[in-house]
Design a protein around this motif. Structure first.
Motif, mmCIF file in Angstrom:
data_model
loop_
_atom_site.group_PDB
_atom_site.id
_atom_site.type_symbol
_atom_site.label_atom_id
_atom_site.label_comp_id
_atom_site.label_asym_id
_atom_site.label_seq_id
_atom_site.Cartn_x
_atom_site.Cartn_y
_atom_site.Cartn_z
ATOM 1 N N MET A 30 79.018 93.642 65.683
ATOM 2 C CA MET A 30 79.906 92.579 65.220
ATOM 3 C C MET A 30 79.275 91.653 64.185
ATOM 4 O O MET A 30 79.544 90.448 64.175
ATOM 5 C CB MET A 30 80.468 91.784 66.400
ATOM 6 N N LYS A 31 78.443 92.209 63.308
ATOM 7 C CA LYS A 31 77.966 91.401 62.186
ATOM 8 C C LYS A 31 79.186 91.063 61.338
ATOM 9 O O LYS A 31 80.007 91.926 61.051
ATOM 10 C CB LYS A 31 76.930 92.165 61.374
ATOM 11 N N THR A 32 79.287 89.815 60.946
ATOM 12 C CA THR A 32 80.514 89.331 60.319
ATOM 13 C C THR A 32 80.232 88.634 58.999
ATOM 14 O O THR A 32 79.308 87.845 58.888
ATOM 15 C CB THR A 32 81.221 88.342 61.276
ATOM 16 N N ASP A 33 81.067 88.955 58.003
ATOM 17 C CA ASP A 33 81.060 88.253 56.721
ATOM 18 C C ASP A 33 82.415 87.575 56.575
ATOM 19 O O ASP A 33 83.453 88.196 56.821
ATOM 20 C CB ASP A 33 80.868 89.226 55.556
ATOM 21 N N ILE A 34 82.416 86.303 56.162
ATOM 22 C CA ILE A 34 83.659 85.581 55.927
ATOM 23 C C ILE A 34 83.638 85.079 54.495
ATOM 24 O O ILE A 34 82.729 84.360 54.099
ATOM 25 C CB ILE A 34 83.832 84.405 56.908
ATOM 26 N N GLU A 35 84.650 85.481 53.748
ATOM 27 C CA GLU A 35 84.744 85.125 52.331
ATOM 28 C C GLU A 35 85.983 84.260 52.109
ATOM 29 O O GLU A 35 87.041 84.541 52.673
ATOM 30 C CB GLU A 35 84.842 86.408 51.507
ATOM 31 N N ASP A 36 85.849 83.241 51.287
ATOM 32 C CA ASP A 36 86.972 82.397 50.894
ATOM 33 C C ASP A 36 87.437 82.875 49.526
ATOM 34 O O ASP A 36 86.732 82.711 48.539
ATOM 35 C CB ASP A 36 86.515 80.937 50.841
ATOM 36 N N ASP A 37 88.626 83.490 49.463
ATOM 37 C CA ASP A 37 89.109 83.996 48.167
ATOM 38 C C ASP A 37 90.071 83.033 47.480
ATOM 39 O O ASP A 37 90.735 83.384 46.522
ATOM 40 C CB ASP A 37 89.723 85.391 48.317
ATOM 41 N N GLY A 38 90.160 81.821 47.980
ATOM 42 C CA GLY A 38 91.007 80.807 47.356
ATOM 43 C C GLY A 38 92.260 80.536 48.166
ATOM 44 O O GLY A 38 92.570 79.398 48.485
ATOM 45 N N THR A 39 93.016 81.577 48.504
ATOM 46 C CA THR A 39 94.246 81.394 49.270
ATOM 47 C C THR A 39 94.102 81.806 50.736
ATOM 48 O O THR A 39 94.934 81.455 51.552
ATOM 49 C CB THR A 39 95.394 82.207 48.649
ATOM 50 N N SER A 40 93.066 82.583 51.022
ATOM 51 C CA SER A 40 92.873 83.046 52.395
ATOM 52 C C SER A 40 91.392 83.289 52.679
ATOM 53 O O SER A 40 90.561 83.267 51.779
ATOM 54 C CB SER A 40 93.675 84.326 52.644
ATOM 55 N N TYR A 41 91.108 83.519 53.954
ATOM 56 C CA TYR A 41 89.760 83.897 54.373
ATOM 57 C C TYR A 41 89.770 85.391 54.657
ATOM 58 O O TYR A 41 90.660 85.883 55.358
ATOM 59 C CB TYR A 41 89.335 83.139 55.631
ATOM 60 N N VAL A 42 88.802 86.095 54.122
ATOM 61 C CA VAL A 42 88.661 87.525 54.359
ATOM 62 C C VAL A 42 87.482 87.699 55.315
ATOM 63 O O VAL A 42 86.352 87.356 54.992
ATOM 64 C CB VAL A 42 88.426 88.303 53.045
ATOM 65 N N ILE A 43 87.785 88.213 56.499
ATOM 66 C CA ILE A 43 86.773 88.408 57.535
ATOM 67 C C ILE A 43 86.501 89.900 57.665
ATOM 68 O O ILE A 43 87.426 90.673 57.898
ATOM 69 C CB ILE A 43 87.250 87.846 58.894
ATOM 70 N N GLU A 44 85.240 90.301 57.484
ATOM 71 C CA GLU A 44 84.853 91.695 57.658
ATOM 72 C C GLU A 44 83.844 91.768 58.795
ATOM 73 O O GLU A 44 82.806 91.112 58.754
ATOM 74 C CB GLU A 44 84.261 92.270 56.376
ATOM 75 N N ILE A 45 84.184 92.570 59.808
ATOM 76 C CA ILE A 45 83.352 92.691 61.004
ATOM 77 C C ILE A 45 82.899 94.134 61.136
ATOM 78 O O ILE A 45 83.722 95.052 61.150
ATOM 79 C CB ILE A 45 84.137 92.269 62.258
ATOM 80 N N GLU A 46 81.584 94.329 61.245
ATOM 81 C CA GLU A 46 81.028 95.668 61.434
ATOM 82 C C GLU A 46 81.134 96.054 62.901
ATOM 83 O O GLU A 46 80.680 95.321 63.777
ATOM 84 C CB GLU A 46 79.562 95.709 61.009
ATOM 85 N N LEU A 47 81.748 97.210 63.148
ATOM 86 C CA LEU A 47 81.879 97.738 64.503
ATOM 87 C C LEU A 47 81.444 99.203 64.503
ATOM 88 O O LEU A 47 82.269 100.103 64.667
ATOM 89 C CB LEU A 47 83.322 97.591 64.993
ATOM 90 N N PRO A 48 80.160 99.465 64.311
ATOM 91 C CA PRO A 48 79.702 100.848 64.233
ATOM 92 C C PRO A 48 79.886 101.573 65.567
ATOM 93 O O PRO A 48 79.646 101.011 66.631
ATOM 94 C CB PRO A 48 78.215 100.715 63.887
ATOM 95 N N GLY A 49 80.370 102.805 65.491
ATOM 96 C CA GLY A 49 80.553 103.616 66.692
ATOM 97 C C GLY A 49 81.886 103.402 67.384
ATOM 98 O O GLY A 49 82.215 104.118 68.316
#
Length: 137
Positions: A30-49
């Protein structure tokens, strides 16, 4: 002065890969990156396996909670006797506060190549819904 090396059963016991691998695997989930693209938050969560069917996303009382559960079994065996059998079952969970004005329809989710991607708008209608699951594409 004579120095002796002290052998401690527990030093060797807890250096076993069973314990060290479990610790490192838990840290890498569950390593997580959260990006602010201006209008929304983009959350990317690693779930290997994990497979798409193993993953759930829930919005309840302003919290976006991601659940992932898995069960796997590896077998390596000789024709006569088992040489080794391994099983793994585990679950992980992570929550993010996103505010009480969001509805499940406002959040977009996709799962591809072990990465869960959620797009959460910054502003949403002022209507509250509780305990609804988000569809993962």
């Amino acid at each position: 002065m004579l120095l002796t090396r002290r052998n401690n059963l527990f030093d060797e016991f807890f250096n076993d890969p069973f314990f060290t691998d479990a610790y490192h695997n838990r840290q890498s989930l569950m390593k997580t990156d959260i990006e602010d693209d201006g209008t929304s938050y983009v959350i990317e969560i690693e779930l290997p396996g994990f497979k798409k069917e193993d993953v759930r996303a829930e919005l309840k009382e302003g919290y976006l909670t991601i659940y992932a559960d898995t069960v796997s079994e590896n077998e390596e065996k000789d024709q006569k006797n088992y040489i080794r059998r391994e099983r793994y079952s585990g679950s992980v969970k992570r929550s993010f506060y996103v505010g009480t004005s969001l509805r499940q329809e406002d959040i977009k989710a996709a799962f591809e190549n072990g990465i869960l991607k959620l797009v959460v708008p910054k502003e949403a209608p002022k209507q509250i819904e509780e305990n609804h699951y988000i569809t993962i594409e």
